[in-house]
Design a protein around this motif. Structure first.
Motif, PDB file in Angstrom:
ATOM      1  N   ILE A  92       0.854  -1.185   0.000  1.00 59.95           N
ATOM      2  CA  ILE A  92       0.000   0.000   0.000  1.00 59.95           C
ATOM      3  C   ILE A  92       0.895   1.242   0.000  1.00 59.95           C
ATOM      4  O   ILE A  92       1.943   1.269   0.648  1.00 59.95           O
ATOM      5  N   VAL A  93       0.441   2.244  -0.740  1.00 64.06           N
ATOM      6  CA  VAL A  93       1.268   3.429  -0.975  1.00 64.06           C
ATOM      7  C   VAL A  93       0.410   4.686  -0.864  1.00 64.06           C
ATOM      8  O   VAL A  93      -0.735   4.707  -1.332  1.00 64.06           O
ATOM      9  N   ILE A  94       0.952   5.722  -0.234  1.00 72.07           N
ATOM     10  CA  ILE A  94       0.375   7.063  -0.297  1.00 72.07           C
ATOM     11  C   ILE A  94       1.219   7.885  -1.260  1.00 72.07           C
ATOM     12  O   ILE A  94       2.427   8.051  -1.043  1.00 72.07           O
ATOM     13  N   PRO A 129       6.102   8.833  -3.619  1.00 68.49           N
ATOM     14  CA  PRO A 129       5.404   7.744  -2.929  1.00 68.49           C
ATOM     15  C   PRO A 129       5.949   7.515  -1.530  1.00 68.49           C
ATOM     16  O   PRO A 129       7.137   7.682  -1.269  1.00 68.49           O
ATOM     17  N   VAL A 130       5.056   7.148  -0.615  1.00 68.10           N
ATOM     18  CA  VAL A 130       5.454   6.635   0.693  1.00 68.10           C
ATOM     19  C   VAL A 130       4.824   5.256   0.816  1.00 68.10           C
ATOM     20  O   VAL A 130       3.599   5.121   0.785  1.00 68.10           O
ATOM     21  N   SER A 131       5.680   4.227   0.929  1.00 66.68           N
ATOM     22  CA  SER A 131       5.202   2.845   0.866  1.00 66.68           C
ATOM     23  C   SER A 131       5.190   2.189   2.237  1.00 66.68           C
ATOM     24  O   SER A 131       5.992   2.522   3.120  1.00 66.68           O
ATOM     25  N   SER A 132       4.291   1.243   2.397  1.00 65.26           N
ATOM     26  CA  SER A 132       4.248   0.414   3.600  1.00 65.26           C
ATOM     27  C   SER A 132       5.346  -0.631   3.586  1.00 65.26           C
ATOM     28  O   SER A 132       5.626  -1.256   4.604  1.00 65.26           O
ATOM     29  N   ASN A 173      -2.181  16.742  -4.838  1.00 64.63           N
ATOM     30  CA  ASN A 173      -3.267  15.842  -4.469  1.00 64.63           C
ATOM     31  C   ASN A 173      -2.684  14.578  -3.847  1.00 64.63           C
ATOM     32  O   ASN A 173      -1.511  14.257  -4.047  1.00 64.63           O
ATOM     33  N   ILE A 174      -3.514  13.861  -3.117  1.00 60.52           N
ATOM     34  CA  ILE A 174      -3.089  12.642  -2.431  1.00 60.52           C
ATOM     35  C   ILE A 174      -3.809  11.441  -3.041  1.00 60.52           C
ATOM     36  O   ILE A 174      -5.020  11.486  -3.269  1.00 60.52           O
TER      37      ILE A 174
END
Length: 398
Positions: free
Chosen positions: A333-335, A344-347, A371-372
């Motif tokens: 999952i990524v934000i 990206p910020v990944s889990s 945007n997110i």
């Protein structure tokens, strides 16, 4: 007070749904983060056939005008009822469909109505409570789809709460100033806190100065008559106003407790989810499943986009996923922050099996105009569904 408590303690005791019960119950629903089609169903229960908007508006205006000795032209009441009824019907139509563009328009309309009732003053407190509740329902939904509405929701709730509390207090004070004219022709006695020593005083209708009755031989007659009138007035007008005030305070406390942060549950925005996979479906409103057999993506995904969040907003993304068959699948999952650069910020990657797997990732928004995107990936094209529990998968914004 929770939504369930408000319903159990007030609405179920009332054969005909009361205007303040409707406003209070909706407020409790907003605070408990009821949104999407769920609140549409619950609104229909309260604002449906059992309690027409016209009945709610008329009963509220009649009640308050009786307490503050005012009269409202029936034509105005009919106009207010028609306007609120039109918005009510549209909310019940478009909120379950999650038609964001239409809900934006409805929010604008019902906000104008609430502002109109504010301009009308104390006598329209009832219509105001209904229109303000509808406005906050719309803003509650919009805040789950667009971060720009989060601040609107909390600031509007505070503005509405402050006005409603002030006007409710004013009604009590006005109710205390009126007493039956049988005390003496053209003269009224201030009710105050029912101090027996003040029974022999009256207040001139042209000023606030108190005057003592003259004529000791008539004093006991006047005192007895005025005591009876004051007691009747207090029991019939002031006490109900105080009880109504307490209900209004319960409601505005709920409005003020709407948090500055918000939680977006995938179940509430299921129609706004987007897919980077060839095959996908929503099953029973509980799970989303998808695969990319014969598709074009090496890393298919399901994602949700958030616009207009303020800079330095913290986003918490929680997912609950599994596969519908045993498979050697890798998930992630990524934000994403989609701005001048796509960051990206990944889990981190995790194994997807037939057992439910809960994961979390947190990111802080760096740019004001970005945007997110919150995205769930799997890294294969096999004809095995990735299943997402949309009731447990959510985004929290702080």
């Amino acid at each position: 007070m929770t939504r369930e408590n408000y319903q159990n303690n007030f609405i179920e005791e009332t054969f005909v749904v009361d205007w303040m019960a409707v406003a209070g119950w909706i407020a409790a629903g907003i605070v408990s983060k009821l949104a999407g089609d769920t609140i549409g169903v619950e609104l229909e229960k309260l604002l449906g056939i059992e309690s027409s908007t016209d009945q709610l508006i008329r009963s509220s205006v009649d009640e308050i005008c009786q307490r503050i000795d005012q009269i409202v032209n029936q034509q105005f009441i009919e106009e207010w009822s028609a306007d609120l009824e039109a918005v009510r019907k549209d909310i019940l139509m478009y909120l379950p469909k999650q038609d964001t563009d239409m809900i934006k328009q409805l929010e604008g309309k019902v906000h104008i109505l609430a502002e109109r009732f504010i301009m009308e003053g104390t006598k329209t407190l009832g219509p105001f409570m209904i229109s303000a509740s509808m406005d906050l329902v719309c803003l509650r939904y919009l805040s789950s789809t667009n971060g720009a509405f989060v601040q609107d929701l909390t600031s509007r709730a505070k503005e509405y709460a402050d006005w409603a509390e002030a006007k409710s207090t004013e009604i009590i004070e006005l109710a205390k100033t009126f007493v039956s004219s049988s005390c003496s022709s053209g003269r009224g006695l201030p009710v105050g806190d029912m101090d027996p020593q003040n029974y022999a005083y009256y207040t001139s209708q042209w000023g606030k100065k108190k005057h003592r009755w003259s004529g000791s031989e008539n004093l006991s007659v006047y005192k007895g008559r005025c005591e009876e009138n004051r007691l009747n007035h207090y029991n019939n007008t002031v006490v109900p106003a105080l009880e109504r005030h307490n209900q209004i305070i319960d409601c505005v406390k709920l409005w003020r407790s709407i948090p500055a942060n918000t939680s977006i549950v995938f179940r509430d925005v299921e129609n706004l989810l987007q897919y980077r996979c060839k095959n996908h479906s929503l099953e029973r409103g509980v799970i989303v499943q998808g695969n990319d057999r014969d598709g074009q993506y090496s890393n298919p995904s399901i994602h949700y986009d958030l616009m207009n969040l303020p800079e330095n907003t913290t986003i918490h993304f929680y997912s609950k996923t599994r596969a519908d068959k045993e498979i050697n699948r890798i998930g992630e999952i990524v934000i994403w922050e989609l701005g001048s650069e796509n960051v990206p910020v990944s889990s981190g990657q995790f194994k997807v099996s037939i057992d439910w797997n809960v994961n979390k990732v947190v990111a802080i928004k760096k740019e004001s105009n970005s945007n997110i995107r919150c995205e769930i990936y799997w890294h294969d094209n096999e004809e095995v569904n990735t299943i997402v529990d949309v009731q447990e998968t959510r985004i929290e914004i702080t």
